[in-house]
Every structure is written in structure tokens, then in C-alpha cells.
Scaffold this motif. Structure first.
Motif, PDB file in Angstrom:
ATOM      1  N   LEU A   1      11.394  25.080  26.000  1.00 39.91           N
ATOM      2  CA  LEU A   1      10.826  25.637  27.181  1.00 39.91           C
ATOM      3  C   LEU A   1       9.559  25.358  27.542  1.00 39.91           C
ATOM      4  N   LYS A   2       8.652  25.101  26.380  1.00 37.31           N
ATOM      5  CA  LYS A   2       7.510  24.834  26.456  1.00 37.31           C
ATOM      6  C   LYS A   2       7.067  23.403  27.119  1.00 37.31           C
ATOM      7  N   LYS A   3       8.213  22.512  26.862  1.00 34.93           N
ATOM      8  CA  LYS A   3       8.187  21.101  27.214  1.00 34.93           C
ATOM      9  C   LYS A   3       8.585  21.020  28.879  1.00 34.93           C
ATOM     10  N   GLY A   4       9.267  22.239  29.350  1.00 32.41           N
ATOM     11  CA  GLY A   4       9.616  22.144  30.598  1.00 32.41           C
ATOM     12  C   GLY A   4      11.071  21.863  30.856  1.00 32.41           C
TER      13      GLY A   4
ATOM     14  N   ALA B   1      21.518  22.721  27.964  1.00 35.00           N
ATOM     15  CA  ALA B   1      20.439  22.463  28.381  1.00 35.00           C
ATOM     16  C   ALA B   1      19.958  21.031  29.212  1.00 35.00           C
ATOM     17  N   ALA B   2      19.044  21.006  29.993  1.00 33.18           N
ATOM     18  CA  ALA B   2      18.759  19.867  30.604  1.00 33.18           C
ATOM     19  C   ALA B   2      17.308  19.461  29.915  1.00 33.18           C
ATOM     20  N   GLN B   3      17.376  18.377  29.696  1.00 33.46           N
ATOM     21  CA  GLN B   3      15.969  17.747  28.806  1.00 33.46           C
ATOM     22  C   GLN B   3      15.616  16.913  30.072  1.00 33.46           C
ATOM     23  N   CYS B   4      14.230  17.334  30.345  1.00 35.71           N
ATOM     24  CA  CYS B   4      13.667  16.703  31.503  1.00 35.71           C
ATOM     25  C   CYS B   4      12.587  15.494  31.467  1.00 35.71           C
ATOM     26  N   SER B   5      12.235  15.303  30.222  1.00 36.98           N
ATOM     27  CA  SER B   5      11.372  14.102  29.787  1.00 36.98           C
ATOM     28  C   SER B   5      11.653  13.903  28.344  1.00 36.98           C
ATOM     29  N   GLY B   6      11.151  12.787  27.907  1.00 35.62           N
ATOM     30  CA  GLY B   6      11.204  12.113  26.559  1.00 35.62           C
ATOM     31  C   GLY B   6      12.342  11.185  26.452  1.00 35.62           C
ATOM     32  N   ASP B   7      12.882  11.166  25.300  1.00 32.05           N
ATOM     33  CA  ASP B   7      13.984  10.246  25.077  1.00 32.05           C
ATOM     34  C   ASP B   7      15.372  10.695  24.883  1.00 32.05           C
TER      35      ASP B   7
ATOM     36  N   GLY C   1      12.060  11.786  37.870  1.00 35.29           N
ATOM     37  CA  GLY C   1      13.376  11.697  38.569  1.00 35.29           C
ATOM     38  C   GLY C   1      14.629  11.573  37.786  1.00 35.29           C
ATOM     39  N   GLU C   2      14.410  11.536  36.538  1.00 35.43           N
ATOM     40  CA  GLU C   2      15.513  11.536  35.379  1.00 35.43           C
ATOM     41  C   GLU C   2      15.972  12.819  34.465  1.00 35.43           C
ATOM     42  N   ILE C   3      17.029  13.021  34.148  1.00 39.58           N
ATOM     43  CA  ILE C   3      17.122  14.130  33.212  1.00 39.58           C
ATOM     44  C   ILE C   3      18.210  13.680  32.447  1.00 39.58           C
ATOM     45  N   THR C   4      18.577  14.523  31.522  1.00 41.94           N
ATOM     46  CA  THR C   4      19.619  14.256  30.469  1.00 41.94           C
ATOM     47  C   THR C   4      20.411  15.679  30.101  1.00 41.94           C
TER      48      THR C   4
END
Length: 201
Positions: free
Chosen positions: A71-74, A91-97, A111-114
Motif C-alpha cells: 500500500l505504501k508503494k502505491g 493485488a495489482a503491483q504498479c511499479s517495480g519488477d 503505464g504497466e501493472i502486474t
């Protein structure tokens, strides 16, 4: 970690193959409302005050800190509730790897999520929580390209992701050979990709 768990982990790192399907949902792909499965239960977008609800079906001492960090990462987290009880997380991871078995699959660009971490308590399966969660996520992230990883034999998850517009893209294989780990990716032909679509989607 028990001795048996340690032995299995070491044996796996010495010699094993691990394969998963990478699926992509193109940005802006229309959502087909007619393909949605409606069942009992509801999906809620998680805030800090909801984190303790996960204790209903998993170890909150382990998972609540993970969710809090996300949540803190967005990132976005959904909990599913059936008869007032939390029975599902996604979950939807909105940044990182994007990581598979310790290997980098992709670094997310703007503009990408996983979508990841989908798990449903056994007693609540079959109610379409994953599909409902994905549908709700893409109402928000409609213009984002989304990636997800699904085991080729996980038919319920494949049904859910195909119904919200994911397309089979490639097969990822991680080979462990005497503590050396290597990721390979094989792009799927159109015919191969379509073969992964379950009959009842």
C-alpha cells in the motif's frame, strides 16, 4: 524451516525445472461485461484499516506487513468477503519488477501493472472472486498494459484471466542446475496461445 523443507529447497536448487505461462492484457482492451461471472460475495479495495481482516483465513502476522508495504508503494490490494468474512486476496503491483522463481521477467514501465497474489480460501472457491477482482481492477487500470503469471494447469485462474481480456503470450521456464538459475522465455504462436484457453470460458 524444518529439515524436510530445507532438504526440498536444496534439492530444488540443485536440479529442477519450473514453468509458468505469461499472459498480457493490452491497454485499452474493452471489458466484456457479458463474460462476467456473478456470484455471492463482494470485492473491496483494501486500506490500512482493513489489513487485520486477512486473519480470517491466513496468518495476519505474516501477510499484513506485506500488504502494508505494498500500500505504501502505491499498489492496489483487493480482499473478497463472503457472508462478512474475508476469504480472498488479490493485488495489482504498479511499479517495480515482475519476478518468477527468483528471476527477473520484466521491469514495469509507466503505464504497466502486474496482477498477482491471487488466493481464495478453499471453502469460498467457485464464486468468481478472482474474475470479479480483475474486472474491478481494470475499471481503474483500463489504459494500462497488464501482465500476469498463471500455471498452465491452473484452469480456474485461466478461465478468470481470459474472461477479462488477457492473452497467452509466452512460456517462462526457470532451470536450476547445481545452484545456477536461468530463465528462458518461449513466445507462443497464435495456435499455441489459443490452446491454453479453457473450453468453458
Amino acid at each position: 524451516m524444518t529439515f524436510v523443507e530445507f532438504y526440498r529447497a536444496v534439492r530444488r536448487r540443485i536440479w529442477s525445472d519450473n514453468t509458468i505461462l505469461l499472459l498480457v492484457r493490452p491497454a485499452g482492451k474493452p471489458l466484456d461485461r457479458s463474460a462476467q461471472k456473478y456470484g455471492p460475495g463482494e470485492i473491496r479495495t483494501v486500506t490500512e484499516k482493513d489489513l487485520a481482516d486477512c486473519a480470517a483465513f491466513e496468518d495476519a502476522a505474516v501477510y499484513a506487513p506485506i500488504y502494508r508495504k505494498m500500500l505504501k508503494k502505491g499498489d492496489v490490494i483487493h480482499f473478497g468477503y463472503l457472508n462478512g468474512k474475508c476469504v480472498y486476496h488479490h493485488a495489482a503491483q504498479c511499479s517495480g519488477d515482475v519476478i518468477f522463481d527468483g528471476c527477473l521477467v520484466r521491469h514495469l514501465q509507466p503505464g504497466e501493472i502486474t496482477t498477482c497474489m491471487s488466493y481464495c480460501a478453499p471453502e469460498a472457491r467457485g464464486h468468481g472472486f478472482q474474475q470479479k477482482s480483475l474486472y474491478q481492477m481494470f475499471l481503474t487500470y483500463f489504459d494500462f498494459t497488464s501482465y500476469t503469471l498463471v500455471r498452465p494447469q491452473n484452469t480456474p485462474s485461466l478461465i478468470a484471466v481470459f474472461r477479462v481480456g488477457y492473452e497467452a503470450h509466452s512460456l517462462l521456464t526457470v532451470k536450476n542446475r547445481f545452484f545456477h538459475r536461468r530463465l528462458t522465455e518461449r513466445l507462443l504462436s497464435l495456435e499455441e496461445a489459443e490452446a491454453y484457453i479453457p473450453q468453458k470460458t
